[in-house]
Design an enzyme around this catalytic site. Sequence first.
Site, short mmCIF file in Angstrom:
data_model
loop_
_atom_site.label_atom_id
_atom_site.label_comp_id
_atom_site.label_asym_id
_atom_site.label_seq_id
_atom_site.Cartn_x
_atom_site.Cartn_y
_atom_site.Cartn_z
CG ASN A 157 -0.36 -0.07 2.49
OD1 ASN A 157 0.72 -0.65 2.65
ND2 ASN A 157 -0.97 0.54 3.47
N GLY A 233 2.06 -5.87 7.36
CA GLY A 233 1.14 -6.54 6.45
C GLY A 233 -0.09 -6.98 7.20
CB SER A 234 -2.83 -9.18 6.23
OG SER A 234 -2.18 -10.39 5.92
CB THR A 237 0.79 -12.35 6.29
OG1 THR A 237 -0.08 -12.37 5.18
CG2 THR A 237 2.18 -12.69 5.83
CB ALA A 238 1.12 -11.12 11.57
CD GLU A 255 3.98 -1.38 13.51
OE1 GLU A 255 2.77 -1.06 13.57
OE2 GLU A 255 4.80 -1.06 14.39
CB CYS A 289 -2.51 0.05 8.29
SG CYS A 289 -1.18 1.23 8.59
CD GLU A 470 8.10 -0.81 12.60
OE1 GLU A 470 7.47 -0.06 11.83
OE2 GLU A 470 8.58 -1.90 12.24
P1 NAD Z 1 0.18 -9.28 3.23
O1 NAD Z 1 0.23 -9.74 4.63
O2 NAD Z 1 -0.55 -10.08 2.24
O3 NAD Z 1 1.64 -9.11 2.64
C1 NAD Z 1 2.62 -8.32 3.27
C2 NAD Z 1 3.99 -8.83 2.87
O4 NAD Z 1 4.17 -10.12 3.42
C3 NAD Z 1 4.21 -8.97 1.38
O5 NAD Z 1 5.54 -8.62 1.07
C4 NAD Z 1 3.97 -10.45 1.16
O6 NAD Z 1 4.62 -10.95 0.03
C5 NAD Z 1 4.56 -11.04 2.42
N1 NAD Z 1 4.07 -12.36 2.78
C6 NAD Z 1 2.88 -12.94 2.49
N2 NAD Z 1 2.82 -14.18 2.99
C7 NAD Z 1 4.00 -14.41 3.62
C8 NAD Z 1 4.53 -15.51 4.33
N3 NAD Z 1 3.84 -16.64 4.48
N4 NAD Z 1 5.76 -15.40 4.84
C9 NAD Z 1 6.47 -14.26 4.70
N5 NAD Z 1 6.02 -13.19 4.04
C10 NAD Z 1 4.79 -13.25 3.50
O7 NAD Z 1 -0.36 -7.79 3.29
P2 NAD Z 1 -0.67 -6.83 2.06
O8 NAD Z 1 -1.95 -7.29 1.46
O9 NAD Z 1 0.52 -6.67 1.23
O10 NAD Z 1 -0.88 -5.44 2.81
C11 NAD Z 1 -2.09 -5.04 3.34
C12 NAD Z 1 -2.13 -5.28 4.83
O11 NAD Z 1 -1.05 -4.61 5.46
C13 NAD Z 1 -3.36 -4.71 5.48
O12 NAD Z 1 -3.85 -5.62 6.43
C14 NAD Z 1 -2.87 -3.46 6.16
O13 NAD Z 1 -3.64 -3.02 7.25
C15 NAD Z 1 -1.51 -3.88 6.59
N6 NAD Z 1 -0.68 -2.71 6.85
C16 NAD Z 1 -0.32 -2.40 8.14
C17 NAD Z 1 0.45 -1.29 8.42
C18 NAD Z 1 0.87 -0.93 9.81
O14 NAD Z 1 1.84 -0.18 9.95
N7 NAD Z 1 0.22 -1.41 10.85
C19 NAD Z 1 0.86 -0.47 7.37
C20 NAD Z 1 0.46 -0.79 6.07
C21 NAD Z 1 -0.30 -1.92 5.82
#
Ligand code: NAD
Length: 489
Positions: A157, A233-234, A237-238, A255, A289, A470
């Site tokens: 994003n 990320g999401s 995934t976390a 995050e 986010c 962070e």
């Molecule tokens: P995502 O979790 O799908 O992907 C994030 C990253 O993780 C990508 O680089 C992806 O390739 C990688 N990834 C996916 N599966 C993985 C795995 N099994 N092992 C290791 N890495 C893996 O998220 P997205 O769709 O790219 O981003 C959107 C999400 O991110 C939303 O939920 C949003 O709220 C969140 N986000 C949070 C913040 C914050 O600071 N809290 C900021 C921006 C976005």
Amino acid sequence: PTMAHSQALLVLENFIGGKFVPCSSYIDSYNPSTGDIYCRVPDSGKEEVEAAVKAAKDAFPIWSSKSTLERSQILNKLADLIEHDLEAFAQAESKDQGKTITFARTVDIPRAVHNFRFFASSILHHVTECTEMPSMGCVHYTSRAPVGVAGLISPWNLPLYLLTWKIAPAIACGNTVVAKPSEMTSVTAWMMCKLLEKAGVPPGVVNVVFGTGAKAGEALVCHPDVPLISFTGSTLTAQRITERSAPHCKRLSLELGGKNPAIIFDDADLSQCIPTTVRSSFANQGEICLCTSRIFVQRGIYSEFLKRFVAEAKKWKTGNPSDPTVNVGALISKEHLEKVRNYVKKAQAEGARVLCGEGVDPLALQPGNQKGYFMLPTVITEVKDESCCMQEEIFGPVTCVVAFDTEEEVIKRANGVKYGLAATVWSGNVGRIHRVAHRLQSGLVWTNCWLVRDLNLPFGGMKASGIGREGAKDSYEFFTEVKTITIKH
Ligand code: NAD
């Protein structure tokens, strides 16, 4: 989707040990505003991650033994170089991600530059602790050292913005890194790699491996020589990253997503609140986010708010992201657009009302953008708190507006989701603002504003929105290992 025949495809390469290296297979990357494939991204896996971790390990002794001042100067130089190419970076980010050129120019790239400058400066100002124990003839002090190779994984994003928010503190502290941007938005990270040598970043200090989460991301998470992972990320995934890294007991910073409330009391200054809340709902297509997606309005001003809010939302222009007058660009992908649209459909099926946007207003697109992933800012009302639109992160230009009566009630409802990232409170009553802010389960509370950040202070979420914070001090602590040393005289 068709290929962009008029132009040759952009082909990215991994950046390992200071060199660009091709990959044996590639992933197609789309231009979200046209639906064309325009770029090929390395589909890296274990082998590429292994090479990058090795390069990072080899570079660690030299980089970690440089003085803080030397590292600071290199970070400042890198900031200058990115800033010099700001327009090219902004154009690339807009094309790759679908965001408006205006947003990329004014938010994404300036912030990426600022991330390097900020940590170049803040790293110079940390002091460690010291205590005395005269009865034992001892002094104790703490010393901090970089941890080693940091694994950095970022989402699509705010591509360069969020990646540099990790790279800058990690290398400022003396770590070396292997970064994996989102496979959907890899271009600006690749462009940054081209500037590293000129900035004076030694080979192997910053390595970037492109590819999917399942392949490249997991290889990084599971690598035994990567003791810390910073992930944005999401939440889903976390969870996976937590499981996969658990056998290695890795240090994690997570995050994650949000379902952020805005609470608008009847004494709010609506002339400020309405445009800011439209922005907090729809900026970057709602793909931040921190975006607001549940708006609680006190009963006495509910109808007036709704009328003015919808009128303001309708003014937002959706379309070609490279048009500087456009406010809403394209969503990241066809799949994501479908997902966001489905939330609106589900809300309607449950009896909610869509006041503007998706399915209500016509979306006029230029000929070149007909296959792009566009959606109008959408406002939903008469929706129950239990509805998926009020519980789940939609991550698109969709926001829900509902009424409330009392302070007590709205705090409970605002806290009634699994997330806890960012909340906004609008009121002229300082006492009330303090009371509400303290009781909200949210890592950040903005009152009478939105997205005003001081990077010195902690950023991060509660509950399913994350683990860790962070910021100047928090990132320093995450990216260093502390030791307590006792000296007896
Ligand atoms: P995502 O979790 O799908 O992907 C994030 C990253 O993780 C990508 O680089 C992806 O390739 C990688 N990834 C996916 N599966 C993985 C795995 N099994 N092992 C290791 N890495 C893996 O998220 P997205 O769709 O790219 O981003 C959107 C999400 O991110 C939303 O939920 C949003 O709220 C969140 N986000 C949070 C913040 C914050 O600071 N809290 C900021 C921006 C976005």
